[in-house]
Scaffold this motif. Structure first.
Motif, PDB file in Angstrom:
ATOM      1  N   GLY A   1     -53.381  19.178 -45.601  1.00 24.73           N
ATOM      2  CA  GLY A   1     -53.849  19.286 -47.151  1.00 24.73           C
ATOM      3  C   GLY A   1     -53.162  18.109 -47.428  1.00 24.73           C
TER       4      GLY A   1
ATOM      5  N   VAL B   1     -56.584  11.789 -40.589  1.00 25.81           N
ATOM      6  CA  VAL B   1     -55.296  11.810 -40.796  1.00 25.81           C
ATOM      7  C   VAL B   1     -54.455  13.490 -39.878  1.00 25.81           C
ATOM      8  CG1 VAL B   1     -53.957  12.553 -43.141  1.00 25.81           C
ATOM      9  CG2 VAL B   1     -56.431  11.346 -43.352  1.00 25.81           C
TER      10      VAL B   1
ATOM     11  N   GLY C   1     -54.698  16.548 -50.051  1.00 24.21           N
ATOM     12  CA  GLY C   1     -55.169  16.203 -51.756  1.00 24.21           C
ATOM     13  C   GLY C   1     -55.914  16.147 -51.940  1.00 24.21           C
ATOM     14  N   ASN C   2     -56.635  14.894 -50.734  1.00 17.67           N
ATOM     15  CA  ASN C   2     -57.838  13.744 -51.626  1.00 17.67           C
ATOM     16  C   ASN C   2     -58.753  13.893 -49.872  1.00 17.67           C
ATOM     17  OD1 ASN C   2     -59.287  11.999 -52.257  1.00 17.67           O
ATOM     18  ND2 ASN C   2     -58.021  10.338 -51.640  1.00 17.67           N
ATOM     19  N   CYS C   3     -59.963  14.697 -50.169  1.00 17.78           N
ATOM     20  CA  CYS C   3     -60.243  14.926 -48.523  1.00 17.78           C
ATOM     21  C   CYS C   3     -61.147  14.087 -48.635  1.00 17.78           C
ATOM     22  CB  CYS C   3     -60.760  16.549 -48.418  1.00 17.78           C
ATOM     23  SG  CYS C   3     -61.212  16.755 -46.980  1.00 17.78           S
TER      24      CYS C   3
ATOM     25  N   GLU D   1     -56.055  20.810 -37.750  1.00 20.02           N
ATOM     26  CA  GLU D   1     -58.008  20.276 -38.608  1.00 20.02           C
ATOM     27  C   GLU D   1     -56.942  20.006 -39.851  1.00 20.02           C
ATOM     28  OE1 GLU D   1     -60.005  20.877 -36.526  1.00 20.02           O
ATOM     29  OE2 GLU D   1     -59.234  22.173 -35.132  1.00 20.02           O
ATOM     30  N   CYS D   2     -56.437  20.332 -40.489  1.00 16.77           N
ATOM     31  CA  CYS D   2     -56.324  19.907 -41.938  1.00 16.77           C
ATOM     32  C   CYS D   2     -54.721  19.934 -42.242  1.00 16.77           C
ATOM     33  CB  CYS D   2     -56.687  20.937 -43.314  1.00 16.77           C
ATOM     34  SG  CYS D   2     -56.316  20.568 -44.462  1.00 16.77           S
TER      35      CYS D   2
HETATM   36  S1  SF4 Z   1     -58.616  14.532 -45.829  1.00 12.49           S
HETATM   37 FE1  SF4 Z   1     -57.253  15.941 -46.244  1.00 12.49          FE
HETATM   38  S2  SF4 Z   1     -57.683  17.295 -47.012  1.00 12.49           S
HETATM   39 FE2  SF4 Z   1     -59.384  17.132 -45.722  1.00 12.49          FE
HETATM   40  S3  SF4 Z   1     -59.349  17.546 -43.542  1.00 12.49           S
HETATM   41 FE3  SF4 Z   1     -57.900  15.631 -43.442  1.00 12.49          FE
HETATM   42  S4  SF4 Z   1     -55.888  16.282 -44.837  1.00 12.49           S
HETATM   43 FE4  SF4 Z   1     -56.775  18.054 -45.013  1.00 12.49          FE
END
Ligand code: SF4
Ligand code: SF4
Lengths: 222, 307
Positions: free
Chosen positions: A134, A149, A136-138, A131-132
């Motif tokens: 990381g 992303v 660093g800029n959500c 899901e993520c």
């Molecule tokens: S935008 Fe960045 S921090 Fe937020 S879920 Fe997606 S990868 Fe994770």
């Protein structure tokens, strides 16, 4: 949580081959939840390895231990006596745990027993999804709580590619198209306007692309 | 639309003529003759030739190099550029390099995912997406600046193209996406192959209602079918492709030796229809590894001589 998967037994056998006394060290947090490296998996792996080594005519002593978290020194220290009794440690924690162990036990080889795969969720029993990443800029605020992303195979920020069909991603009919999910959800939320916005190129400085990251919380430093 | 770029394609489109473009896939090797041979087949029949950029993620001669070979033959290339393989640094650098060689048209794409290609173990880049690439080229051209805001010593005056797939989902979003691409700076659009004419017309209608056809030149994509098998394959296996059942039946309904002819007939009927759709300003013929047929199609469609 961090999702990991145990390495195949054959690979683990190869990794521990140089050692006669080995500690299998589990972690009671993320890898436990995803059935890769908790107490139960340590026990099953230990028996499987003992059996396999016996079959190969190889003598090996395997000790088992699971600590609460391998990414925190406070817990890692609990394993010191067991580590000192062995020639090496096979860690079933994520890559961060393996490295935290290596940092504490400078003279003991620390070996990875799992493949750390992603930050994800338990979708249904036994199914985990990424899901993520990381970054660093959500920006989940503009994407209806679904991360392009990570979940769009092309990291597209401005809408679905030409390969999105019937809600599925072009790379795999089993994978949902993240953009279909985003559009559906923005519709539900009445935020279709977000779809018309131009999203500028992402600043990757805050991601791994900017080099290994460090977070300093002055307010917590003693 | 900026009047800075001065490609022949732009000239033809801005004069209101019905443009004809085709496609040339570079070879899996370093032989320029392959490109020249394809160029010879297309010369005189088209206004510009799209040169694909490692299409379907299969490693081929670079688009820039192949474009340059075509230029030397007097053909006008449209350099396709995907964001899959290069980060923003390499993209901007290649855009300037391409323009310095005389390449004046660019088609901005995200690109097929590498898992489709011959080297699925590659790392992909996707630093920016196709929308960002369009905007980047536009800023380079109209403001003479790179992405950092640095004033360029000689901006690349590209005529900017983008792709649109009216057959992908979600359908209602496809026109929003077109609008975004136009806002980002697209001057012309080349669409995915049109087999489902009803859906294409519906999409065009929505585009007209939003006033988009006033702002951009849309070139309808066509690919002549060779067999019923190819039609089925395209429908089932090629991402984002929509070949309706009646068309597959029509191809299957003719004897094998007449399939090619039937495929060309369908293609000609499509071009004729495109001619009559308000807002369609040209046709983009993608005869994949079948460049020799393009001349015949263009002639039979009554689109020769080219200006
Ligand atoms: S935008 Fe960045 S921090 Fe937020 S879920 Fe997606 S990868 Fe994770
Ligand atoms: S099909 Fe959807 S998820 Fe897959 S690459 Fe395209 S936009 Fe991204």
């Amino acid at each position: 949580m961090i999702v990991a998967e145990q390495k195949p037994l054959s690979e683990i056998k190869e990794i521990i081959a140089p050692y006669k006394k080995i500690l299998i060290l589990g972690c009671g947090t993320c890898v436990k939840t995803c059935f890769a490296g908790g107490e139960d998996e340590v026990a099953v792996l230990a028996s499987a390895l003992r059996l396999a080594c016996k079959k190969d005519g190889k003598k090996i002593e395997i000790e088992e231990l699971t600590i609460e978290r391998q990414c925190e020194d406070e817990f890692i220290r609990e394993s010191a006596p067991a580590v000192s009794r062995n020639q090496g440690v096979l860690s079933l924690a994520c890559g961060a745990g393996v490295q935290a162990l290596a940092r504490r036990y400078a003279k003991t080889p620390v070996l990875p027993g799992v493949n750390t795969t992603f930050i994800g969720v338990l979708e249904t029993q036994g199914v985990f999804t990424e899901e993520c990443s990381g970054c660093g800029n959500c920006r989940l605020d503009i994407f209806g709580g679904i991360c392009p992303v990570t979940r769009c195979a092309k990291k597209l920020l401005n809408g679905p590619c030409g390969g999105s069909q019937n809600g599925k991603c072009e790379i795999n009919p089993e994978t949902d198209c993240a953009w279909q999910l985003i559009i559906d959800r923005l519709k539900t939320l009445g935020q279709m306007d977000n779809l018309r916005k131009y999203i500028p190129p992402k600043n990757w400085c805050t991601s791994l692309s900017g080099g290994p990251r460090k977070l300093v919380r002055e307010d917590h430093i003693i | 639309m900026s009047m800075n770029a001065q490609s022949r394609l732009q000239e033809i489109l801005s004069k209101g003529e019905f443009a004809v473009t085709a496609e040339c896939g570079p070879p899996r090797g370093a032989t320029p003759e392959v490109v020249r041979k394809k160029g010879e087949l297309l010369k005189g029949f088209v206004d510009a030739v799209n040169v694909t950029d490692n299409q379907t993620a299969i490693v081929r001669m670079s688009s820039i190099a192949a474009c340059s070979h075509l230029l030397q033959m007097g053909l006008e290339p449209v350099m396709q550029m995907v964001t899959r393989d290069r980060n923003r640094i390499a993209l901007q650098s290649d855009i300037m390099g391409a323009y310095s060689l005389g390449i004046k048209n660019i088609l901005c794409l995200s690109g097929d995912h590498q898992s489709f290609g011959s080297q699925p173990d590659a790392l992909n880049v996707f630093d920016i997406d196709s929308m960002n690439l369009i905007r980047t080229v536009q800023i380079m051209r109209d403001q003479g600046k790179d992405m950092s805001g640095f004033e360029l010593n000689g901006p690349p005056r590209m005529f900017i193209g983008a792709a649109a797939n009216p057959f992908a989902d979600p359908f209602e979003y496809r026109v929003i996406r077109l609008a975004k691409k136009i806002d980002a700076g697209a001057d012309f659009i080349q669409t995915q192959c049109i087999y489902n004419m009803d859906r294409f017309k519906e999409w065009m209608k929505m585009a007209r209602e939003e006033g988009l056809t006033e702002k951009v030149h849309i070139l309808g994509g066509v690919t002549p079918l060779k067999s019923a098998g190819m039609a089925k394959f395209m429908n089932n296996k090629v991402a984002g492709m929509d070949v309706p059942e009646p068309l597959i039946k029509r191809m299957a309904g003719v004897p094998k030796e007449r399939a090619v002819e039937e495929g060309i007939n369908i293609c000609l009927e499509t071009i004729a229809e495109l001619h009559n759709i308000e807002g369609v300003h040209g046709v983009h013929i993608m005869a994949i590894e079948w460049e020799e047929i393009v001349g015949q199609i263009v002639e039979s469609a009554g689109l020769t001589p080219r200006p």
